[in-house]
Design a protein around this motif. Sequence first.
Motif, PDB file in Angstrom:
ATOM      1  N   PHE A 172       0.830  -1.195   0.000  1.00  0.00           N
ATOM      2  CA  PHE A 172       0.000   0.000   0.000  1.00  0.00           C
ATOM      3  C   PHE A 172       0.866   1.247   0.000  1.00  0.00           C
ATOM      4  O   PHE A 172       1.956   1.257   0.575  1.00  0.00           O
ATOM      5  CB  PHE A 172      -0.883   0.041   1.263  1.00  0.00           C
ATOM      6  CG  PHE A 172      -1.795  -1.129   1.418  1.00  0.00           C
ATOM      7  CD1 PHE A 172      -2.976  -1.198   0.704  1.00  0.00           C
ATOM      8  CD2 PHE A 172      -1.478  -2.159   2.283  1.00  0.00           C
ATOM      9  CE1 PHE A 172      -3.830  -2.288   0.852  1.00  0.00           C
ATOM     10  CE2 PHE A 172      -2.319  -3.244   2.443  1.00  0.00           C
ATOM     11  CZ  PHE A 172      -3.502  -3.309   1.718  1.00  0.00           C
ATOM     12  N   SER A 173       0.341   2.305  -0.592  1.00  0.00           N
ATOM     13  CA  SER A 173       1.000   3.607  -0.512  1.00  0.00           C
ATOM     14  C   SER A 173       0.828   4.158   0.907  1.00  0.00           C
ATOM     15  O   SER A 173      -0.005   3.666   1.681  1.00  0.00           O
ATOM     16  CB  SER A 173       0.371   4.581  -1.513  1.00  0.00           C
ATOM     17  OG  SER A 173      -0.945   4.908  -1.098  1.00  0.00           O
ATOM     18  N   ALA A 174       1.581   5.191   1.229  1.00  0.00           N
ATOM     19  CA  ALA A 174       1.442   5.832   2.539  1.00  0.00           C
ATOM     20  C   ALA A 174       0.029   6.379   2.719  1.00  0.00           C
ATOM     21  O   ALA A 174      -0.559   6.250   3.803  1.00  0.00           O
ATOM     22  CB  ALA A 174       2.479   6.944   2.696  1.00  0.00           C
ATOM     23  N   ASP A 175      -0.525   6.975   1.671  1.00  0.00           N
ATOM     24  CA  ASP A 175      -1.893   7.508   1.770  1.00  0.00           C
ATOM     25  C   ASP A 175      -2.917   6.404   2.007  1.00  0.00           C
ATOM     26  O   ASP A 175      -3.861   6.576   2.772  1.00  0.00           O
ATOM     27  CB  ASP A 175      -2.267   8.299   0.512  1.00  0.00           C
ATOM     28  CG  ASP A 175      -1.689   9.689   0.505  1.00  0.00           C
ATOM     29  OD1 ASP A 175      -1.267  10.193   1.568  1.00  0.00           O
ATOM     30  OD2 ASP A 175      -1.676  10.317  -0.579  1.00  0.00           O
ATOM     31  N   MET A 176      -2.740   5.276   1.345  1.00  0.00           N
ATOM     32  CA  MET A 176      -3.683   4.172   1.538  1.00  0.00           C
ATOM     33  C   MET A 176      -3.556   3.590   2.941  1.00  0.00           C
ATOM     34  O   MET A 176      -4.566   3.254   3.566  1.00  0.00           O
ATOM     35  CB  MET A 176      -3.467   3.088   0.486  1.00  0.00           C
ATOM     36  CG  MET A 176      -4.531   2.022   0.535  1.00  0.00           C
ATOM     37  SD  MET A 176      -6.214   2.662   0.296  1.00  0.00           S
ATOM     38  CE  MET A 176      -6.375   2.476  -1.448  1.00  0.00           C
ATOM     39  N   LEU A 177      -2.328   3.498   3.453  1.00  0.00           N
ATOM     40  CA  LEU A 177      -2.157   3.039   4.836  1.00  0.00           C
ATOM     41  C   LEU A 177      -2.847   3.993   5.802  1.00  0.00           C
ATOM     42  O   LEU A 177      -3.516   3.560   6.739  1.00  0.00           O
ATOM     43  CB  LEU A 177      -0.668   2.914   5.188  1.00  0.00           C
ATOM     44  CG  LEU A 177       0.049   1.718   4.583  1.00  0.00           C
ATOM     45  CD1 LEU A 177       1.555   1.859   4.757  1.00  0.00           C
ATOM     46  CD2 LEU A 177      -0.443   0.418   5.187  1.00  0.00           C
ATOM     47  N   ALA A 178      -2.723   5.301   5.551  1.00  0.00           N
ATOM     48  CA  ALA A 178      -3.395   6.292   6.405  1.00  0.00           C
ATOM     49  C   ALA A 178      -4.904   6.141   6.320  1.00  0.00           C
ATOM     50  O   ALA A 178      -5.605   6.223   7.334  1.00  0.00           O
ATOM     51  CB  ALA A 178      -2.964   7.703   6.016  1.00  0.00           C
ATOM     52  N   LYS A 211     -12.770   0.181  -4.456  1.00  0.00           N
ATOM     53  CA  LYS A 211     -12.598   1.611  -4.642  1.00  0.00           C
ATOM     54  C   LYS A 211     -11.140   1.935  -4.949  1.00  0.00           C
ATOM     55  O   LYS A 211     -10.241   1.290  -4.431  1.00  0.00           O
ATOM     56  CB  LYS A 211     -13.038   2.369  -3.390  1.00  0.00           C
ATOM     57  CG  LYS A 211     -14.508   2.172  -3.035  1.00  0.00           C
ATOM     58  CD  LYS A 211     -14.813   2.779  -1.672  1.00  0.00           C
ATOM     59  CE  LYS A 211     -16.252   2.601  -1.266  1.00  0.00           C
ATOM     60  NZ  LYS A 211     -16.586   1.238  -0.884  1.00  0.00           N
ATOM     61  N   THR A 212     -10.923   2.944  -5.758  1.00  0.00           N
ATOM     62  CA  THR A 212      -9.559   3.382  -6.017  1.00  0.00           C
ATOM     63  C   THR A 212      -9.068   4.224  -4.840  1.00  0.00           C
ATOM     64  O   THR A 212      -9.865   4.741  -4.052  1.00  0.00           O
ATOM     65  CB  THR A 212      -9.487   4.244  -7.296  1.00  0.00           C
ATOM     66  OG1 THR A 212     -10.225   5.454  -7.084  1.00  0.00           O
ATOM     67  CG2 THR A 212     -10.021   3.492  -8.512  1.00  0.00           C
ATOM     68  N   GLU A 213      -7.766   4.370  -4.770  1.00  0.00           N
ATOM     69  CA  GLU A 213      -7.181   5.195  -3.710  1.00  0.00           C
ATOM     70  C   GLU A 213      -7.723   6.620  -3.790  1.00  0.00           C
ATOM     71  O   GLU A 213      -8.069   7.215  -2.772  1.00  0.00           O
ATOM     72  CB  GLU A 213      -5.656   5.196  -3.843  1.00  0.00           C
ATOM     73  CG  GLU A 213      -4.970   5.985  -2.767  1.00  0.00           C
ATOM     74  CD  GLU A 213      -3.464   5.849  -2.817  1.00  0.00           C
ATOM     75  OE1 GLU A 213      -2.790   6.875  -2.637  1.00  0.00           O
ATOM     76  OE2 GLU A 213      -2.957   4.719  -3.015  1.00  0.00           O
ATOM     77  N   ARG A 214      -7.813   7.153  -4.981  1.00  0.00           N
ATOM     78  CA  ARG A 214      -8.322   8.516  -5.163  1.00  0.00           C
ATOM     79  C   ARG A 214      -9.756   8.645  -4.633  1.00  0.00           C
ATOM     80  O   ARG A 214     -10.084   9.606  -3.951  1.00  0.00           O
ATOM     81  CB  ARG A 214      -8.259   8.913  -6.633  1.00  0.00           C
ATOM     82  CG  ARG A 214      -8.907  10.273  -6.907  1.00  0.00           C
ATOM     83  CD  ARG A 214      -8.787  10.666  -8.338  1.00  0.00           C
ATOM     84  NE  ARG A 214      -7.564  11.435  -8.430  1.00  0.00           N
ATOM     85  CZ  ARG A 214      -6.949  11.740  -9.545  1.00  0.00           C
ATOM     86  NH1 ARG A 214      -7.422  11.330 -10.689  1.00  0.00           N
ATOM     87  NH2 ARG A 214      -5.866  12.467  -9.536  1.00  0.00           N
TER      88      ARG A 214
END
Length: 149
Positions: free
Chosen positions: A27-33, A129-132
């Motif tokens: 996961f990206s940092a944003d997705m982990l958050a 769902k997408t991260e965005r």
Amino acid sequence: MSKLYNTPFEASLRILLILETSRNQSFSADMLAAIDFISIYGREFGISDENLHGDNNYKFSEFTLRRELITKAIKQLVVDDLIKVNSTEKGFTYCANQKGLNYSEYLSSDYATAYRRAVSLAREFISNKTERKILNFINRRSIYSLQED
């Protein structure tokens, strides 16, 4: 007494639990958050009967702080060789390595058990769902909650 709550150390423990629960995924940092936030405030997303960190009027304003904590925690986890970094065309993603998995298995408190369960529910909630879309949803909820107060 040193501060433990809302620190990169606390966030790093939750990241390890997310990655343990999500073996073989990165996961990206944003997705982990986002996963962390949704897991903690599950009732707000309709995936739980309660919020793990209780109720407060400013929970959505916490998301920015959580993103910062997650970023700092990731850096320390990489330095400590507890997670693996992957470079992709969209940026960096992170996954558990064996050392991190071994460490997270020792996290056995009631909170860790409840958090693992919440992470599973959060991952199911975001699965299509997408991260965005996930980040936009959290941001819209944040704006809405500020307008309510």
